[in-house]
Design an enzyme around this catalytic site. Structure first.
Site, PDB file in Angstrom:
ATOM      1  N   ASP A  27      39.792  22.294  37.602  1.00  0.00           N
ATOM      2  CA  ASP A  27      40.637  22.939  37.291  1.00  0.00           C
ATOM      3  C   ASP A  27      41.963  21.814  36.945  1.00  0.00           C
ATOM      4  OD1 ASP A  27      43.230  24.744  37.219  1.00  0.00           O
ATOM      5  OD2 ASP A  27      43.831  24.185  39.200  1.00  0.00           O
ATOM      6  N   LEU A  28      42.952  22.015  36.465  1.00  0.00           N
ATOM      7  CA  LEU A  28      44.124  20.783  36.424  1.00  0.00           C
ATOM      8  C   LEU A  28      45.266  20.738  37.422  1.00  0.00           C
ATOM      9  CD1 LEU A  28      44.256  20.631  32.397  1.00  0.00           C
ATOM     10  CD2 LEU A  28      43.098  19.258  34.117  1.00  0.00           C
ATOM     11  N   ASP A  29      45.884  21.752  37.315  1.00  0.00           N
ATOM     12  CA  ASP A  29      47.194  21.964  38.444  1.00  0.00           C
ATOM     13  C   ASP A  29      46.759  21.945  39.775  1.00  0.00           C
ATOM     14  OD1 ASP A  29      48.489  21.883  35.608  1.00  0.00           O
ATOM     15  OD2 ASP A  29      49.039  23.920  35.927  1.00  0.00           O
ATOM     16  N   SER A  70      41.217  25.602  32.974  1.00  0.00           N
ATOM     17  CA  SER A  70      42.612  25.734  33.338  1.00  0.00           C
ATOM     18  C   SER A  70      43.434  27.016  32.904  1.00  0.00           C
ATOM     19  CB  SER A  70      43.479  24.206  33.133  1.00  0.00           C
ATOM     20  OG  SER A  70      44.714  24.467  33.432  1.00  0.00           O
ATOM     21  N   ARG A  71      43.898  27.585  33.695  1.00  0.00           N
ATOM     22  CA  ARG A  71      44.777  28.816  33.219  1.00  0.00           C
ATOM     23  C   ARG A  71      46.172  28.353  33.036  1.00  0.00           C
ATOM     24  NH1 ARG A  71      45.701  33.411  35.829  1.00  0.00           N
ATOM     25  NH2 ARG A  71      45.767  32.270  37.886  1.00  0.00           N
ATOM     26  N   LYS A 103      39.366  33.011  35.823  1.00  0.00           N
ATOM     27  CA  LYS A 103      38.637  31.914  34.842  1.00  0.00           C
ATOM     28  C   LYS A 103      37.212  32.339  34.390  1.00  0.00           C
ATOM     29  CE  LYS A 103      41.370  28.474  35.984  1.00  0.00           C
ATOM     30  NZ  LYS A 103      41.340  27.305  37.079  1.00  0.00           N
ATOM     31  N   ASP A 126      42.283  25.176  43.141  1.00  0.00           N
ATOM     32  CA  ASP A 126      42.979  25.161  44.250  1.00  0.00           C
ATOM     33  C   ASP A 126      43.442  26.697  44.523  1.00  0.00           C
ATOM     34  OD1 ASP A 126      44.667  25.005  41.764  1.00  0.00           O
ATOM     35  OD2 ASP A 126      46.580  25.317  43.333  1.00  0.00           O
TER      36      ASP A 126
END
Length: 178
Positions: A27-29, A70-71, A103, A126
């Site tokens: 994931d990114l954030d 990533s959402r 996801k 996260d």
């Protein structure tokens, strides 16, 4: 700890395992960087959590493919940040889009693009809801701390969990997950 030292330690950790994932998905954030793209602008200067780059460099050196799930309602900002951080080339595929399906759709697309089975993937995120849904798909998933993201401790936990899952399934199959 600098990127090269993290990379060296991550390579040592990887060397301890006989069975490794074929694909690691991030994931990114609040997983590789301490921000939400939705709250940023394209002109902002992103930074990574302190272990993220070293871990990704170790995976790349070891020949383990990486992807992004990533959402985000701002994929343009996410991609701009990946460019600014010089990470675009690290990933075999990136699924960055807003979704109400957690996801699930991201991973279906990743699996279709790569041909790698869910059981051969390791995922870092996260958000608990994503952790639950993706785990149900057969992906080994690790829930990282919102304010710490992916780090060497979480990386080691992920590889341990992946190896344990493989060991449990190999009693039935005696074969590496393909």
């Amino acid at each position: 700890m600098g990127d090269e030292r993290v990379k060296a330690e991550a390579l040592q950790i990887l060397g301890r395992f006989q069975v490794l994932p074929r694909l690691v998905v991030f994931d990114l954030d609040h997983t590789i960087w301490p921000l939400y793209c939705d709250c940023c602008s394209i002109g902002d200067s992103p930074m990574l959590f302190r272990h993220a780059r070293g871990i990704m460099c170790a995976l790349k050196e070891k020949g383990i493919a990486m992807a992004v799930a990533s959402r985000s309602s701002t994929p343009d900002i996410a991609n701009a940040f990946l460019d600014k951080l010089e990470l675009q080339s690290m990933f075999v595929t990136k699924e960055i889009f807003d979704s109400w399906t957690h996801k699930t759709e991201h991973f279906q697309r990743i699996q279709m693009t790569t041909g790698i089975p869910y059981e051969s993937m390791l995922f870092f995120d996260d958000e608990h809801r994503n952790f639950i849904t993706v785990s149900k798909m057969g992906v080994t998933s690790i829930l990282v701390d919102w304010d710490g993201g992916v780090n060497l401790e979480m990386f080691k936990l992920g590889l341990n969990n992946f190896a344990a899952k493989f060991a449990a399934s190999s009693t039935d199959k005696d074969e590496y997950p393909r």
